[in-house]
Scaffold this motif. Structure first.
Motif, PDB file in Angstrom:
ATOM      1  N   ASN A  56       0.832  -1.201   0.000  1.00 12.17           N
ATOM      2  CA  ASN A  56       0.000   0.000   0.000  1.00 12.17           C
ATOM      3  C   ASN A  56       0.868   1.252   0.000  1.00 12.17           C
ATOM      4  O   ASN A  56       1.227   1.785   1.048  1.00 12.17           O
ATOM      5  CB  ASN A  56      -0.932  -0.015   1.218  1.00 12.17           C
ATOM      6  CG  ASN A  56      -2.007   1.051   1.131  1.00 12.17           C
ATOM      7  OD1 ASN A  56      -2.467   1.372   0.046  1.00 12.17           O
ATOM      8  ND2 ASN A  56      -2.406   1.591   2.271  1.00 12.17           N
ATOM      9  N   SER A  61       1.186   0.873  -6.380  1.00  9.39           N
ATOM     10  CA  SER A  61       1.134  -0.191  -5.388  1.00  9.39           C
ATOM     11  C   SER A  61       2.319  -1.126  -5.548  1.00  9.39           C
ATOM     12  O   SER A  61       2.892  -1.241  -6.643  1.00  9.39           O
ATOM     13  CB  SER A  61      -0.164  -0.990  -5.526  1.00  9.39           C
ATOM     14  OG  SER A  61      -0.094  -1.877  -6.630  1.00  9.39           O
ATOM     15  N   TYR A  84      -4.659  -8.308   0.416  1.00 10.09           N
ATOM     16  CA  TYR A  84      -3.780  -8.455  -0.750  1.00 10.09           C
ATOM     17  C   TYR A  84      -3.076  -9.812  -0.801  1.00 10.09           C
ATOM     18  O   TYR A  84      -2.333 -10.093  -1.736  1.00 10.09           O
ATOM     19  CB  TYR A  84      -2.708  -7.369  -0.748  1.00 10.09           C
ATOM     20  CG  TYR A  84      -3.248  -5.963  -0.892  1.00 10.09           C
ATOM     21  CD1 TYR A  84      -3.745  -5.501  -2.102  1.00 10.09           C
ATOM     22  CD2 TYR A  84      -3.242  -5.086   0.191  1.00 10.09           C
ATOM     23  CE1 TYR A  84      -4.233  -4.213  -2.239  1.00 10.09           C
ATOM     24  CE2 TYR A  84      -3.725  -3.789   0.069  1.00 10.09           C
ATOM     25  CZ  TYR A  84      -4.218  -3.362  -1.148  1.00 10.09           C
ATOM     26  OH  TYR A  84      -4.697  -2.088  -1.271  1.00 10.09           O
TER      27      TYR A  84
END
Length: 227
Positions: A56, A61, A84
């Protein structure tokens, strides 16, 4: 010793990683970065064994950053967000460290890297993985004809296959290729010795392609031919 870099937009997280690496004596954290562009420039010049990568981040990203780099580098994702995890493992991440992680958890991740490296060393690798279009393309070393350099990109010419265009430097690729099978013959060309058809008048012929032999590379090339 595992050579590594770390990318995270939060400096305290990088300082924790640096302390853990120093404490373990298993990982040489050569650099850490808070900006993706700085990390990208470094990787293009200096390949590493391991990348600690935050997911993040504000501009790009960590997952998108990893998809965009051409180097075949082992990655451990570090993040405070569990959602994720599935996507990171689809990218063959060695591990996924949830912040804040302990030193013991860090060591377990490094142990996975060591085991992976042992497997690679035990199995003579006859292929390379190139990152192309957000995926990995496997190419047998015996199928590579020659590599052509174009600024920060390379064109990998392959037997009976479409030419691959990868973002990588000649220096970083030449360090990965076996020196007994490949030779840099010009600032813009690396050739496969086995796939070379002929050589005369400082011109190397591969599949009807004429490749010039650079003066500064001539002695190394001729030494390989003589041996």
């Amino acid at each position: 010793m595992i050579t590594a870099i770390a990318l995270d937009d939060e400096l305290p997280a990088l300082e924790v990683l640096e302390a853990f690496c120093n404490q373990s004596k298993e990982v040489n954290l050569v650099k850490f970065f808070t900006k993706t562009q700085d990390a990208r420039f470094y990787l293009e010049k200096y390949p590493v064994d391991l990348l600690f990568l935050d997911i993040n981040m504000p501009s790009v990203s960590g997952i998108d950053f990893y998809k965009s780099i051409s180097q075949e580098t082992t990655v451990i994702f570090t993040t405070a967000y569990s959602e994720y995890a599935a996507e990171s493992y689809e990218l063959n991440a060695v591990d996924y460290l949830m912040k804040p992680f302990s030193y013991d958890r860090f060591l377990k991740a490094i142990d996975k890297v060591k085991k992976l490296n042992q497997i690679k060393k035990g199995d003579k690798q006859n292929y390379m993985l190139f990152r192309v279009d957000y995926g990995l393309t496997k190419v047998l070393l015996s199928d590579i004809l020659y590599i052509e350099g174009l600024d920060n990109y390379l064109k990998v010419h392959i037997k009976n296959q479409k030419t691959l265009v990868v973002r990588m430097t000649m220096k970083s690729l030449s360090e990965k290729l076996p020196a007994t099978d490949f030779c840099r013959v010009h600032r813009s060309y690396i050739i496969s010795i086995a796939n070379m058809q002929s050589y005369r008048n400082k011109i190397i012929y591969i599949n009807d392609k004429e490749i010039p032999l650079g003066i500064s590379y001539e002695s190394d090339f001729l030494e390989i031919l003589n041996n």
